[in-house]
Motif scaffolding. Structure first.
Motif, short mmCIF file in Angstrom:
data_model
loop_
_atom_site.label_atom_id
_atom_site.label_comp_id
_atom_site.label_asym_id
_atom_site.label_seq_id
_atom_site.Cartn_x
_atom_site.Cartn_y
_atom_site.Cartn_z
N CYS A 24 31.93 22.06 50.41
CA CYS A 24 32.98 21.31 51.10
C CYS A 24 33.48 20.16 50.24
N ARG A 27 35.55 21.52 47.51
CA ARG A 27 36.87 21.93 48.00
C ARG A 27 37.81 20.73 48.08
N ASP A 28 37.30 19.60 48.57
CA ASP A 28 38.12 18.38 48.62
C ASP A 28 38.55 17.95 47.23
N ARG A 58 33.55 30.56 53.95
CA ARG A 58 33.81 29.62 55.05
C ARG A 58 33.88 28.18 54.56
N PHE A 59 33.08 27.87 53.55
CA PHE A 59 32.96 26.46 53.16
C PHE A 59 33.84 26.08 51.97
N GLY A 60 34.75 26.96 51.54
CA GLY A 60 35.79 26.52 50.63
C GLY A 60 35.79 27.06 49.22
N TRP A 130 31.95 20.48 56.60
CA TRP A 130 33.12 20.13 57.40
C TRP A 130 34.27 21.11 57.27
N TYR A 131 34.06 22.22 56.55
CA TYR A 131 35.06 23.30 56.50
C TYR A 131 34.53 24.54 57.21
N GLU A 132 35.43 25.25 57.85
CA GLU A 132 35.09 26.53 58.49
C GLU A 132 36.31 27.44 58.31
N LEU A 133 36.49 27.93 57.10
CA LEU A 133 37.69 28.69 56.75
C LEU A 133 37.53 30.16 57.13
#
Length: 268
Positions: A24, A27-28, A58-60, A130-133
């Protein structure tokens, strides 16, 4: 293009919480810096690899490469990544050792001044991802991926759901506010004799600075999780490699976090 490598340590639940949080964060940073986020994991093209693929998607992660016995070194030499993240676990630190070692970071929230991060960073998970893609990426395999030795439990993945009883280990002089917080989430107390038997569910460890996470828990079963509550003013310790999460702050408030709907699927 710049690259960020994230070591995704496999677990029966997908990947280790510190790897999920690292993805996550990557990803940021990748979105801000224009960098590709590449997850890496030892793999042999077996059925269990699908759990890793789903988790890193899911997490980026933008891509996933299953590594061979040479580990991270070939990718690091080929891509010259901007950053490398590994989980602050024995496996993660061993993977980083081939690159010269890692500096630990206790990740307690998404906002991090990433320009100050070490080029190789070992993440301590103090927060949920904090990501759920929704996307599922296609994985690539190193030419020698089939030669890696995966953990024994991988062949019996369905036997290790990672869910089960919620228990806590705490010192005898634990304050009443913390005891009440533990009771409110349904955590049952256990003594030292339990530590060799922690094979399923989640154990909350509130031993304090003078009772770090013991070596007995490092050998726990793959379906068992440990959440460490080090208290206020704690500094990263080598024993933290034996925990899945390390939640900061005063014990009553830290334990109360587990009431959140976001935490319930993790510990129940």
């Amino acid at each position: 293009m710049a690259h960020i490598l994230v070591y995704a340590q496999r677990t029966p639940q997908g990947i280790h919480p510190a790897s999920a949080a690292a993805l996550c964060l990557a990803r940021d940073i990748g979105s801000e810096r224009g960098a590709t986020v590449s997850a890496v994991c030892p793999g042999d093209a077996g059925r269990a690899d699908q759990f890793v693929i789903g988790a890193v998607s899911r997490f980026g992660a933008d891509g996933l490469t299953f590594l061979g016995p040479a580990g991270l070194r070939p990718l690091q030499e080929r891509l010259h990544p901007l950053l490398v993240f590994v989980p602050h676990t024995e496996e993660g630190l061993a993977a980083a050792e081939t690159l010269g070692g890692a500096e630990a970071l206790w990740l307690q929230e998404p906002e991090v001044e990433w320009e100050r991060l070490a080029s190789i960073t070992a993440i301590v998970a103090g927060t949920l991802p904090w990501y759920e893609l929704p996307a599922i990426i296609d994985a690539e395999y190193d030419n020698e991926a089939s030669l890696v030795d995966l953990p024994e439990w991988v062949a019996r993945l369905e036997q290790h759901s990672g869910r089960g009883p919620l228990r806590h280990f705490a010192r005898e002089d634990l304050d009443q506010a913390t005891r009440a917080a533990l009771a409110s989430i349904g955590a049952k107390p256990v003594g030292p004799e339990y530590l060799d038997q922690h094979t399923a569910g989640t154990l909350l460890w509130l031993g304090g600075a003078d009772q770090p996470v013991p070596e007995a828990l490092a050998a726990r079963g793959p379906g068992a999780r440990v959440i460490l509550f080090p208290g206020e003013g704690a500094e990263i310790d080598v024993s933290w490699t034996r925990a899945d999460w390390v939640l900061p702050g005063a014990w009553p408030e830290a334990v109360k976090q587990l009431h959140s709907e976001l935490w319930k699927p993790v510990i129940v």
